[in-house]
Motif scaffolding. Structure first.
Motif, PDB file in Angstrom:
ATOM      1  N   LEU A 275      -3.449  -3.590   5.010  1.00  0.00           N
ATOM      2  CA  LEU A 275      -4.267  -2.542   5.006  1.00  0.00           C
ATOM      3  C   LEU A 275      -4.738  -2.131   6.281  1.00  0.00           C
ATOM      4  O   LEU A 275      -4.859  -0.910   6.509  1.00  0.00           O
ATOM      5  CB  LEU A 275      -5.641  -2.824   4.161  1.00  0.00           C
ATOM      6  CG  LEU A 275      -6.660  -1.794   4.251  1.00  0.00           C
ATOM      7  CD1 LEU A 275      -6.331  -0.400   3.425  1.00  0.00           C
ATOM      8  CD2 LEU A 275      -8.015  -2.346   3.626  1.00  0.00           C
TER       9      LEU A 275
ATOM     10  N   TRP B 279       0.867  -1.215   0.041  1.00  0.00           N
ATOM     11  CA  TRP B 279       0.178   0.043   0.116  1.00  0.00           C
ATOM     12  C   TRP B 279       0.994   1.242   0.056  1.00  0.00           C
ATOM     13  O   TRP B 279       1.930   1.016   0.665  1.00  0.00           O
ATOM     14  CB  TRP B 279      -0.953   0.083   1.359  1.00  0.00           C
ATOM     15  CG  TRP B 279      -1.863  -1.004   1.434  1.00  0.00           C
ATOM     16  CD1 TRP B 279      -1.876  -2.323   1.546  1.00  0.00           C
ATOM     17  CD2 TRP B 279      -3.283  -1.055   0.582  1.00  0.00           C
ATOM     18  NE1 TRP B 279      -3.086  -2.958   1.400  1.00  0.00           N
ATOM     19  CE2 TRP B 279      -3.650  -2.416   0.766  1.00  0.00           C
ATOM     20  CE3 TRP B 279      -3.775   0.152  -0.019  1.00  0.00           C
ATOM     21  CZ2 TRP B 279      -5.142  -2.519   0.396  1.00  0.00           C
ATOM     22  CZ3 TRP B 279      -5.148  -0.385  -0.265  1.00  0.00           C
ATOM     23  CH2 TRP B 279      -5.937  -1.383  -0.244  1.00  0.00           C
TER      24      TRP B 279
ATOM     25  N   TRP C 253      -4.847  -7.549   2.498  1.00  0.00           N
ATOM     26  CA  TRP C 253      -5.996  -7.143   3.564  1.00  0.00           C
ATOM     27  C   TRP C 253      -5.303  -6.685   4.998  1.00  0.00           C
ATOM     28  O   TRP C 253      -5.400  -5.948   5.614  1.00  0.00           O
ATOM     29  CB  TRP C 253      -6.823  -8.355   3.668  1.00  0.00           C
ATOM     30  CG  TRP C 253      -7.985  -8.215   2.674  1.00  0.00           C
ATOM     31  CD1 TRP C 253      -8.312  -9.190   1.861  1.00  0.00           C
ATOM     32  CD2 TRP C 253      -8.985  -7.467   2.734  1.00  0.00           C
ATOM     33  NE1 TRP C 253      -9.400  -8.931   0.934  1.00  0.00           N
ATOM     34  CE2 TRP C 253      -9.868  -7.619   1.686  1.00  0.00           C
ATOM     35  CE3 TRP C 253      -9.330  -6.233   3.587  1.00  0.00           C
ATOM     36  CZ2 TRP C 253     -11.068  -7.178   1.310  1.00  0.00           C
ATOM     37  CZ3 TRP C 253     -10.533  -5.343   3.021  1.00  0.00           C
ATOM     38  CH2 TRP C 253     -11.411  -5.760   1.890  1.00  0.00           C
TER      39      TRP C 253
ATOM     40  N   LEU D 187      -8.239   0.617  -6.771  1.00  0.00           N
ATOM     41  CA  LEU D 187      -8.929   0.721  -5.514  1.00  0.00           C
ATOM     42  C   LEU D 187      -8.258   1.654  -4.530  1.00  0.00           C
ATOM     43  O   LEU D 187      -6.962   1.436  -4.504  1.00  0.00           O
ATOM     44  CB  LEU D 187      -8.961  -0.891  -4.935  1.00  0.00           C
ATOM     45  CG  LEU D 187      -9.443  -1.262  -3.869  1.00  0.00           C
ATOM     46  CD1 LEU D 187     -11.152  -0.906  -3.832  1.00  0.00           C
ATOM     47  CD2 LEU D 187      -9.420  -2.766  -3.464  1.00  0.00           C
TER      48      LEU D 187
ATOM     49  N   ASP E 154     -11.160  -3.991  -7.261  1.00  0.00           N
ATOM     50  CA  ASP E 154     -12.388  -4.519  -6.647  1.00  0.00           C
ATOM     51  C   ASP E 154     -11.790  -5.225  -5.352  1.00  0.00           C
ATOM     52  O   ASP E 154     -10.811  -5.755  -5.571  1.00  0.00           O
ATOM     53  CB  ASP E 154     -13.295  -5.564  -7.337  1.00  0.00           C
ATOM     54  CG  ASP E 154     -14.629  -5.998  -6.580  1.00  0.00           C
ATOM     55  OD1 ASP E 154     -14.374  -6.334  -5.310  1.00  0.00           O
ATOM     56  OD2 ASP E 154     -15.695  -5.361  -6.879  1.00  0.00           O
ATOM     57  N   THR E 155     -12.266  -4.954  -4.159  1.00  0.00           N
ATOM     58  CA  THR E 155     -11.828  -5.756  -2.997  1.00  0.00           C
ATOM     59  C   THR E 155     -11.714  -7.042  -3.197  1.00  0.00           C
ATOM     60  O   THR E 155     -10.725  -7.955  -2.359  1.00  0.00           O
ATOM     61  CB  THR E 155     -12.786  -5.404  -1.799  1.00  0.00           C
ATOM     62  OG1 THR E 155     -13.899  -5.851  -2.078  1.00  0.00           O
ATOM     63  CG2 THR E 155     -12.701  -4.158  -1.343  1.00  0.00           C
ATOM     64  N   SER E 156     -12.721  -7.755  -3.760  1.00  0.00           N
ATOM     65  CA  SER E 156     -12.558  -9.362  -4.115  1.00  0.00           C
ATOM     66  C   SER E 156     -11.157  -9.921  -4.644  1.00  0.00           C
ATOM     67  O   SER E 156     -10.778 -10.953  -4.658  1.00  0.00           O
ATOM     68  CB  SER E 156     -13.737  -9.961  -4.985  1.00  0.00           C
ATOM     69  OG  SER E 156     -13.482  -9.300  -6.225  1.00  0.00           O
TER      70      SER E 156
ATOM     71  N   THR F  44      -3.606   0.830  -3.347  1.00  0.00           N
ATOM     72  CA  THR F  44      -2.913  -0.365  -3.664  1.00  0.00           C
ATOM     73  C   THR F  44      -1.500  -0.209  -4.619  1.00  0.00           C
ATOM     74  O   THR F  44      -2.051   0.550  -5.666  1.00  0.00           O
ATOM     75  CB  THR F  44      -3.666  -1.805  -4.212  1.00  0.00           C
ATOM     76  OG1 THR F  44      -4.367  -0.946  -5.429  1.00  0.00           O
ATOM     77  CG2 THR F  44      -4.720  -2.091  -2.913  1.00  0.00           C
TER      78      THR F  44
ATOM     79  N   LEU G 279      -8.332  -8.432  -3.854  1.00  0.00           N
ATOM     80  CA  LEU G 279      -6.918  -8.430  -2.654  1.00  0.00           C
ATOM     81  C   LEU G 279      -6.613  -9.692  -2.220  1.00  0.00           C
ATOM     82  O   LEU G 279      -7.460 -10.502  -2.027  1.00  0.00           O
ATOM     83  CB  LEU G 279      -7.606  -7.376  -1.564  1.00  0.00           C
ATOM     84  CG  LEU G 279      -7.798  -6.173  -1.897  1.00  0.00           C
ATOM     85  CD1 LEU G 279      -8.366  -5.270  -0.726  1.00  0.00           C
ATOM     86  CD2 LEU G 279      -6.365  -5.125  -2.587  1.00  0.00           C
TER      87      LEU G 279
ATOM     88  N   TRP H 196      -8.709   3.679  -0.264  1.00  0.00           N
ATOM     89  CA  TRP H 196      -9.434   4.038   0.809  1.00  0.00           C
ATOM     90  C   TRP H 196      -9.168   5.518   1.092  1.00  0.00           C
ATOM     91  O   TRP H 196      -8.065   6.099   1.002  1.00  0.00           O
ATOM     92  CB  TRP H 196      -8.981   3.243   2.025  1.00  0.00           C
ATOM     93  CG  TRP H 196      -9.793   1.939   2.239  1.00  0.00           C
ATOM     94  CD1 TRP H 196     -10.500   1.635   3.325  1.00  0.00           C
ATOM     95  CD2 TRP H 196      -9.782   0.683   1.478  1.00  0.00           C
ATOM     96  NE1 TRP H 196     -11.085   0.559   3.221  1.00  0.00           N
ATOM     97  CE2 TRP H 196     -10.498  -0.219   2.258  1.00  0.00           C
ATOM     98  CE3 TRP H 196      -9.024   0.326   0.348  1.00  0.00           C
ATOM     99  CZ2 TRP H 196     -10.751  -1.407   1.568  1.00  0.00           C
ATOM    100  CZ3 TRP H 196      -9.332  -0.886  -0.410  1.00  0.00           C
ATOM    101  CH2 TRP H 196     -10.057  -2.036   0.493  1.00  0.00           C
TER     102      TRP H 196
ATOM    103  N   VAL I 206     -16.728   1.166  -4.450  1.00  0.00           N
ATOM    104  CA  VAL I 206     -16.357   0.142  -5.626  1.00  0.00           C
ATOM    105  C   VAL I 206     -17.128   0.200  -6.718  1.00  0.00           C
ATOM    106  O   VAL I 206     -18.312   0.027  -6.270  1.00  0.00           O
ATOM    107  CB  VAL I 206     -16.207  -1.270  -4.857  1.00  0.00           C
ATOM    108  CG1 VAL I 206     -15.858  -2.308  -6.121  1.00  0.00           C
ATOM    109  CG2 VAL I 206     -15.036  -1.134  -3.775  1.00  0.00           C
TER     110      VAL I 206
END
Length: 156
Positions: free
Chosen positions: A78, A42, A75, A115, A66-68, A60, A70, A117, A104
């Motif tokens: 993060l 990150w 994770w 992606l 998408d979070t899926s 990232t 990662l 945050w 997202v």
């Protein structure tokens, strides 16, 4: 509802439908990344078009939409980066209150497919910029992205 006036967003343009990812662009990375907060997976960016003062972004290193997508280690890091980012913002802005979130997908309000945050410190004075600000519910972003990066780096 608070309305935000941000003089730094004048150059902003939505890039969600762009073929070029701004967060993969080395020039943008060098300009926005706070190297002292960077992890293995990150980066921590100063938002060039902040919503409120102190707006940082966790981005990232690899292009993920998408979070899926990662990996477990991303994770895990993060969580560490969110806490580290909150700690430094807490020190700089003297607050323990934050908005932390992400969007997202093309209908979520996100303007960049990469992606990321948002980590935004919340302070009482953001709501009240004098009496007229209180009445109108307007907050003016007062700290430039360059000034924020300098404050963060000094605090580190």
């Amino acid at each position: 509802m608070i309305k935000v006036h941000n003089p730094y967003r004048q150059k902003y343009h939505h890039s969600y439908n762009s073929d070029v990812c701004p967060f993969c662009n080395q020039e943008i990375i060098e300009k926005q990344n706070i190297k002292l907060l960077e992890g293995s997976y990150w980066m921590v960016f100063v938002n060039q078009y902040p919503i409120l003062d102190g707006n940082l972004m966790l981005v990232t290193k690899r292009h993920v939409e998408d979070t899926s997508d990662l990996y477990e280690n991303e994770w895990k890091e993060l969580k560490e980066k969110v806490e580290e980012t909150k700690a430094i913002l807490s020190k700089v802005f003297e607050t323990k209150s934050f908005n932390v979130g992400f969007n997202v997908g093309p209908d979520s309000g996100s303007s960049v497919r990469h992606l990321h945050w948002q980590v935004i410190p919340r302070i009482d004075r953001q709501v009240m910029n004098g009496f007229s600000g209180f009445i109108a519910g307007i907050h003016t972003v007062r700290i430039s992205p360059k000034e924020l990066k300098s404050k963060i780096e000094k605090a580190l």
